[in-house]
Design a protein around this motif. Structure first.
Motif, short mmCIF file in Angstrom:
data_model
loop_
_atom_site.label_atom_id
_atom_site.label_comp_id
_atom_site.label_asym_id
_atom_site.label_seq_id
_atom_site.Cartn_x
_atom_site.Cartn_y
_atom_site.Cartn_z
N ARG A 198 0.86 -1.18 0.00
CA ARG A 198 0.00 0.00 0.00
C ARG A 198 0.90 1.23 0.00
N PRO A 199 0.94 1.98 -1.11
CA PRO A 199 1.89 3.09 -1.23
C PRO A 199 1.80 4.12 -0.11
N LYS A 200 0.60 4.57 0.26
CA LYS A 200 0.49 5.57 1.31
C LYS A 200 1.02 5.06 2.64
N MET A 201 0.70 3.80 2.93
CA MET A 201 1.16 3.23 4.19
C MET A 201 2.67 3.03 4.17
N MET A 202 3.23 2.65 3.02
CA MET A 202 4.68 2.50 2.94
C MET A 202 5.39 3.83 3.19
N GLY A 203 4.79 4.93 2.70
CA GLY A 203 5.37 6.24 2.97
C GLY A 203 5.35 6.56 4.46
N LEU A 204 4.27 6.21 5.13
CA LEU A 204 4.17 6.45 6.57
C LEU A 204 5.17 5.58 7.33
N LEU A 205 5.29 4.32 6.95
CA LEU A 205 6.22 3.42 7.63
C LEU A 205 7.66 3.90 7.45
N GLU A 206 7.98 4.47 6.27
CA GLU A 206 9.32 5.03 6.09
C GLU A 206 9.56 6.20 7.04
N LYS A 207 8.58 7.08 7.17
CA LYS A 207 8.73 8.20 8.10
C LYS A 207 8.93 7.72 9.53
N MET A 208 8.23 6.66 9.91
CA MET A 208 8.34 6.10 11.26
C MET A 208 9.60 5.27 11.44
N GLN A 209 10.23 4.85 10.31
CA GLN A 209 11.30 3.86 10.34
C GLN A 209 10.87 2.66 11.20
N ALA A 210 9.74 2.10 10.79
CA ALA A 210 9.06 1.08 11.59
C ALA A 210 9.92 -0.15 11.84
N ASP A 211 10.74 -0.54 10.86
CA ASP A 211 11.53 -1.76 11.05
C ASP A 211 12.59 -1.61 12.12
N THR A 212 13.02 -0.39 12.42
CA THR A 212 14.01 -0.19 13.48
C THR A 212 13.47 -0.68 14.81
N ASN A 213 12.26 -0.27 15.15
CA ASN A 213 11.67 -0.69 16.41
C ASN A 213 11.40 -2.19 16.43
N ALA A 214 11.00 -2.75 15.28
CA ALA A 214 10.73 -4.18 15.22
C ALA A 214 12.00 -4.99 15.46
N VAL A 215 13.11 -4.59 14.84
CA VAL A 215 14.37 -5.32 15.01
C VAL A 215 14.85 -5.20 16.46
N ARG A 216 14.73 -4.03 17.05
CA ARG A 216 15.16 -3.86 18.44
C ARG A 216 14.34 -4.73 19.38
N LEU A 217 13.03 -4.83 19.13
CA LEU A 217 12.20 -5.69 19.97
C LEU A 217 12.64 -7.15 19.83
N MET A 218 12.89 -7.60 18.61
CA MET A 218 13.31 -8.98 18.41
C MET A 218 14.65 -9.25 19.08
N GLN A 219 15.55 -8.30 19.03
CA GLN A 219 16.83 -8.46 19.72
C GLN A 219 16.62 -8.57 21.22
N ASP A 220 15.71 -7.78 21.76
CA ASP A 220 15.40 -7.83 23.18
C ASP A 220 14.80 -9.18 23.57
N LEU A 221 13.89 -9.70 22.75
CA LEU A 221 13.30 -11.01 23.03
C LEU A 221 14.37 -12.09 23.01
N ARG A 222 15.28 -12.03 22.06
CA ARG A 222 16.35 -13.02 21.98
C ARG A 222 17.21 -13.00 23.23
N SER A 223 17.54 -11.80 23.71
CA SER A 223 18.41 -11.70 24.88
C SER A 223 17.72 -12.17 26.16
N ARG A 224 16.40 -11.98 26.24
CA ARG A 224 15.70 -12.34 27.47
C ARG A 224 15.24 -13.80 27.49
N TYR A 225 14.79 -14.33 26.36
CA TYR A 225 14.28 -15.70 26.36
C TYR A 225 15.37 -16.73 26.08
#
Length: 426
Positions: free
Chosen positions: A31-58
């Motif tokens: 979805r082009p409009k949503m992809m533009g919003l996700l780029e502004k948010m840099q959404a994957d940065t938060n997702a990767v950090r969360l996954m790294q946190d889960l790996r370290s804790r579990y």
């Protein structure tokens, strides 16, 4: 091995930070409009950090999510990614429940959602027609000529945006897959896009049987023509059973080529902003383009077009019941700066010197028996296209993203928002 269960809070975090943005961007059709919003948010940065946190804790290769009514687990280790993908389709089936709900709307008999003997036959059909093991399909000279013709029609100076690029891309793809007679058949592409947009919602929208049959009928018409020099001709010459349904297989090929368009435009942006990589690319002679192929691979590593690789367990494994869904979240492994020194850099060299192959979680085209059967065909088409674009034109990225070697590359990149200034190459 006992698989830990994530807390309800961690499960909610995964839903909001990993799954939510992935679904919002459009898994089947972006979805082009949503992809533009996700780029502004840099959404994957938060997702990767969360996954790294889960790996370290579990501290486990897998963690089960607290999902009501569905057994579902996240893959947290690179070695486990290798295991899951290598041991497909049994006991890790690519015909995942959620995937079937989405894909059956436009490729009802596609190999990705097939099981057992049907899957084996359809996979063999795909590999035969696509010449999966071969770096260069036997149609490469014909494909190269078609790409050159379409690129020559682009202005040598001016601007290039997604809409212009996509129009050229789909003319090429239709000619390659269906034949020159399909070059201007925008209707089939648009109808297929409608089905794929509906597929984004999986269970939440009904199957559009009439629209699906219209698309399949149009594809069958092109396949029946079996035009010389196209994959349609190859299909006509490929042994097949009554239930292989080539139109469904081609529906998936067009799905894959949609992702390849996104990759090509992003790769062009990287080559425009990385002078050394661009010069290495210009030194190559088509169709053997190892550096450009590596550039495409690293573009997919940086911004995976399949962020969620899904599998269903076919028997009890590690205390997880049969039917459990598994999620390999590829941006986590591709941008894991705790383990990859090059996580946020454009480094095609890792695909040429063996470093990428040493990491089982770098999977731009998936891996194992479920790896994309069109991998080499897509790499050939994208690399030849990039070579044709760069041969006589210089591209300057004008849309403002900081993609040069002096910057850590953004975790989320909206291909629809990229624009270039174009001038003849001196």
């Amino acid at each position: 091995m006992t698989v830990p269960t994530a807390s309800r809070l961690d499960t909610l975090k995964v839903a909001a930070t990993v799954l939510g943005p992935t679904l919002a961007g459009g898994v089947i059709k972006r979805r082009p409009k949503m992809m533009g919003l996700l780029e502004k948010m840099q959404a994957d940065t938060n997702a990767v950090r969360l996954m790294q946190d889960l790996r370290s804790r579990y501290r486990a290769p897998l963690v089960e999510l607290a999902v009501p009514g569905r057994s579902f687990a996240l893959v947290l280790s690179a070695d486990e990614v290798g295991r899951v993908l290598a041991e497909s389709p049994e006991p890790f089936s690519p015909a995942n429940l959620e995937k079937r709900a989405a894909l059956e709307k436009f490729q009802p008999h596609g190999v990705l959602i097939s099981k057992g003997g049907e899957r084996a036959r359809r996979r063999a059909f795909n590999e035969k027609a696509l010449e999966t093991p071969q770096p260069l399909h036997h149609l490469t000279p014909v494909v190269q000529a078609k790409i050159q013709e379409e690129v020559a029609a682009l202005p040598a100076a001016g601007t290039l945006d997604w809409e212009q690029f996509a129009a050229v891309w789909w003319r090429i793809v239709r000619r390659v897959v269906l034949g020159d007679g399909a070059r201007d058949d925008n209707t089939t592409t648009e109808l297929l896009d409608r089905l794929r947009r509906s597929s984004n919602w999986a269970y939440l929208t009904p199957r559009h049987s009439g629209l699906q049959e219209r698309v399949l009928a149009r594809l069958r018409g092109h396949l029946t023509r079996a035009e010389a020099g196209s994959l349609a001709e190859v299909i006509a010459q490929t042994p097949q059973s009554d239930d292989d349904d080539p139109a469904s297989q081609v529906g998936h090929w067009l799905f894959a080529f949609d992702a390849a368009a996104m990759v090509s435009f992003r790769a062009l942006a990287l080559l425009a902003t990385h002078p050394q990589a661009r010069e290495q690319a210009l030194a190559e002679t088509p169709p053997d383009l190892p550096h450009l192929r590596a550039s495409v691979l690293d573009t997919v590593r940086l911004w995976p077009t399949t962020p969620a690789i899904l599998r269903d367990i076919t028997k009890e494994i590690d205390d997880l019941p049969a039917g459990t869904g598994l999620l390999v979240y590829t941006p986590f492994f591709h941008r894991d700066d705790q383990n990859l020194p090059y996580a946020h850099s454009f480094v095609p060299e890792i695909w040429l010197d063996g470093r990428a192959q040493q990491n089982p979680a770098l999977v731009p085209f998936s891996a194992g028996p479920g790896e994309c059967p069109a991998r080499n065909l897509v790499l050939m088409v994208t690399s030849v296209l990039l070579a044709a674009l760069l041969e006589k034109r210089d591209f300057l990225l004008t849309s403002g993203q900081k993609l040069g070697p002096a910057h850590a590359l953004p975790s989320t990149l909206d291909n629809f928002g990229l624009t270039f200034s174009v001038r003849p190459r001196r």
